[in-house]
Design an enzyme around this catalytic site. Structure first.
Site, PDB file in Angstrom:
ATOM      1  N   GLU A 114     -13.619  38.682  -4.736  1.00  0.00           N
ATOM      2  CA  GLU A 114     -13.675  40.058  -5.243  1.00  0.00           C
ATOM      3  C   GLU A 114     -13.445  41.087  -4.137  1.00  0.00           C
ATOM      4  O   GLU A 114     -12.776  42.101  -4.364  1.00  0.00           O
ATOM      5  CB  GLU A 114     -15.028  40.313  -5.916  1.00  0.00           C
ATOM      6  CG  GLU A 114     -15.274  39.480  -7.167  1.00  0.00           C
ATOM      7  CD  GLU A 114     -15.890  38.116  -6.901  1.00  0.00           C
ATOM      8  OE1 GLU A 114     -16.138  37.387  -7.874  1.00  0.00           O
ATOM      9  OE2 GLU A 114     -16.122  37.773  -5.708  1.00  0.00           O
ATOM     10  N   LYS A 121     -12.750  17.685 -14.747  1.00  0.00           N
ATOM     11  CA  LYS A 121     -13.533  18.596 -15.586  1.00  0.00           C
ATOM     12  C   LYS A 121     -13.376  18.173 -17.044  1.00  0.00           C
ATOM     13  O   LYS A 121     -12.271  17.907 -17.503  1.00  0.00           O
ATOM     14  CB  LYS A 121     -13.053  20.035 -15.387  1.00  0.00           C
ATOM     15  CG  LYS A 121     -13.937  21.068 -16.058  1.00  0.00           C
ATOM     16  CD  LYS A 121     -13.572  22.487 -15.653  1.00  0.00           C
ATOM     17  CE  LYS A 121     -14.486  23.489 -16.329  1.00  0.00           C
ATOM     18  NZ  LYS A 121     -14.234  24.863 -15.898  1.00  0.00           N
ATOM     19  N   ARG A 140     -20.111  42.467  -6.170  1.00  0.00           N
ATOM     20  CA  ARG A 140     -19.892  41.683  -4.954  1.00  0.00           C
ATOM     21  C   ARG A 140     -18.924  42.378  -4.003  1.00  0.00           C
ATOM     22  O   ARG A 140     -18.702  41.912  -2.898  1.00  0.00           O
ATOM     23  CB  ARG A 140     -19.348  40.305  -5.335  1.00  0.00           C
ATOM     24  CG  ARG A 140     -20.057  39.673  -6.517  1.00  0.00           C
ATOM     25  CD  ARG A 140     -19.670  38.232  -6.710  1.00  0.00           C
ATOM     26  NE  ARG A 140     -20.497  37.397  -5.876  1.00  0.00           N
ATOM     27  CZ  ARG A 140     -20.258  36.118  -5.623  1.00  0.00           C
ATOM     28  NH1 ARG A 140     -19.202  35.532  -6.128  1.00  0.00           N
ATOM     29  NH2 ARG A 140     -21.054  35.430  -4.853  1.00  0.00           N
TER      30      ARG A 140
END
Length: 589
Positions: free
Chosen positions: A336, A248, A364
């Protein structure tokens, strides 16, 4: 170096005209272009830099847009946008009227699926692949690019589980960089690390056992290796899985070294990568830090306090507690639903659980909020960061539905603090143990008060407060948008005509005060940083109807549409809940 190649690439067809040997130059130019724009215009940086070679290889090998390409979450799709006709207006990224920071179907034929939340790509691509089979198209390719943080989510597993028993022409590419926004966590991350380090026996392959043709791991920055493997996989039918390893922030040293900070760094120097130091002195705190520092303070004296976040320790500032009390604060990864039910399980055993989830992400886990928490009346404390309009991330990330979707659940207490002191005090109040679950919602960004660390005071559940008396009109505000009301009232010619009440509790409502307001005022205005339909204003209208009041009620908030990207100020202006719009409205009474 030869002429700039990128400036002549308007779509992937142009890219495919190039010789394979020219592609490393395109990769360098694409990186430079992204760094150039994002350093000035801001946005997500590290994720897009990490997939530059993969992006070029995918559009080079596959016949996009006929072959369907889906980016999970989508904050890594800047290179994709630049190569698919949006290079010349990429400078408008995340701005009002500009292009979205995430893939969006209405924006381009190359954006095959709208994304912004994680772990949806495998299910969507599988749906497309099955549809292609049903239509008799067995040649079309369907590619989902998913990160190692996203693939640990339950929904990704549901998609893999189904795909493995189909003959769908699906390629799942795992972009493995060991980080989402914060470092990836969990047993799956440990498994992937073992695979990368060659410590995992070949026969012990989790993905193969799900019936995928597995290949990798390969170096995601070796563009020739990636192209070679994609060309091979293009000829393989059925569900396939390619594991690639990337870094990244690749190509910008600071972004590689501090991947958390350079996920979305704000403005930075494109040459050195340095982020200009902003003085934090004499600035009001960020709401997330009020939460994080207050929770840490309370946890020092209350051993029953635990903190839970699904993959947002930095963004929610639960990191303060995680560093100080690592056994009592948990990052559960992008999960979640699990976070909410884990909280419920802990609450049954007498723990005081602060479950910190961005408002848009709690959507969610809606069934878990109802079935596992509220139905059993467990006193979980939901701390909903990024509530209300959030600015440049746009429609996928606004936390504008929470008041409406939580208010209708029995047993829920719903509270929006007016300011930092109120947030601090409700956290203090909740840790003594409430009889019901509570949702505390607060916005993104900074508050108003520099000296916020006052002695704690208990808050009376369900009580509203009069902030300013008035003679003609009563304004009822919920949460921090009430500060816009205060500022607007300071600018009108006859401020004595307007009363202002802070209704921090949307549930339970302060019925006693409401009765006196409806008896004293013919005009009542409600304002909230949430959807008008079903929200705080709706609650006031219901109260009025149930009690046969005849006062006129005007509701202000987010209209019945998805609000596109722009600054929070621009979004508030659009919704007519900014200070100037409120001034004009109040002056008319």
């Amino acid at each position: 170096m030869s002429d700039n190649l990128l400036k002549n690439i308007y779509n992937p067809t142009d890219l495919r005209q190039l010789d394979e040997a020219q592609l490393p130059q395109v990769a360098q130019e694409l990186r430079d272009f992204i760094i150039d724009i994002v350093s000035v215009k801001e946005g997500h940086l590290g994720a897009s830099l990490g997939v530059v070679e993969l992006t070029i290889a995918l559009h080079y090998v596959f016949n996009t847009p006929n072959d369907l390409l889906i980016w999970d979450v989508g904050h890594q799709a800047y290179g994709h946008k630049i190569l698919t006709g949006r290079r010349e207006n990429f400078y408008t990224n995340r701005q009002l009227g500009g292009i979205s920071g995430f893939p969006k179907r209405s924006e381009s034929i190359f954006d095959t699926f709208g994304v912004g939340h994680s772990s949806t790509s495998i299910s969507a691509a599988l749906g497309m692949a099955i549809a292609s089979n049903l239509k008799g198209d067995f040649e079309k390719q369907h590619i989902a690019v998913v990160g190692d943080a996203s693939i640990a989510s339950g929904m990704a597993f549901e998609g893999l589980n189904h795909a493995g028993v189909t003959d769908a022409n699906l390629l799942v590419i795992l972009n493995d960089n060991a980080i989402g926004i914060d470092p990836s966590v969990g047993a799956l991350k440990n498994y992937l690390t073992a695979v990368k380090e060659g410590k995992n026996p070949k026969k012990n392959n989790m993905i193969k056992s799900l019936n995928f043709d597995y290949s990798g791991p390969i170096d995601g920055h070796d563009i020739f290796a990636v192209i070679k493997e994609l060309k091979r996989l293009k000829k393989v039918k059925g569900p396939k899985f390619l594991h690639i390893i990337t870094t990244k922030g690749k190509g910008l040293q600071q972004a590689e070294e501090d991947q958390v900070k350079y996920h979305a760094p704000g403005k930075f120097d494109k040459i050195t990568g340095e982020i200009p130091l902003k003085s934090e002195e004499n600035l009001p705190p960020k709401y997330q830090d009020v939460f994080g520092l207050t929770l840490l303070d309370l946890a020092k004296t209350n051993e029953k306090i635990v903190g839970i976040t699904p993959a947002m320790p930095s963004g929610s500032s639960l990191k303060f507690m995680m560093d100080a009390f690592p056994k009592r604060a948990f990052d559960v990864g992008i999960a979640e639903q699990h976070a909410v039910t884990l909280s419920a399980g802990m609450a049954t055993q007498g723990m005081i659980v602060f479950c910190n989830i961005y408002s848009t992400f709690l959507q969610r886990a809606y069934d878990q909020v109802i079935h596992d928490v509220a139905l059993q009346d467990l006193p979980v404390i939901f701390c909903l960061d990024r509530a209300g309009l959030v600015g440049e991330d746009g429609a996928t990330h606004h936390g504008v539905f929470d008041l409406a979707y939580l208010r209708c659940i029995p047993n829920m207490i719903v509270y929006s603090p007016l300011n930092e002191i109120a947030l601090r005090n409700i956290l203090y109040t909740a840790q003594f143990g409430l009889n019901h679950p509570i949702a505390i919602r607060y916005p993104r960004g900074r508050g108003q008060i520099i000296d916020w660390q006052k002695p704690y005071e208990k808050i009376e559940i369900g009580k509203a407060n009069c902030l300013k008396k008035g003679t003609k009109v009563a304004v009822l505000s919920n949460g921090t948008i009430g500060n816009n009301v205060t500022l607007a009232l300071a600018t009108i010619p006859h401020p004595e005509t307007v009363a202002h009440y802070d209704f921090a509790f949307v549930k339970p409502l302060d019925a006693k005060l409401l009765h006196s307001i409806f008896k004293d005022f013919e005009t009542i205005i409600t304002i909230e940083d949430g959807v008008i339909k079903g929200g705080f204003g709706s609650a006031i209208l219901e109260f009025s109807a149930q009690n046969n009041y005849t006062s006129t009620v005007k509701t202000l908030g987010i209209p019945d549409e998805f609000i596109e990207q722009g600054s929070i100020e621009e979004q508030q202006q659009y919704c007519k809940i900014d200070v100037k719009s409120l001034s004009i409205l109040f002056s008319s009474y």
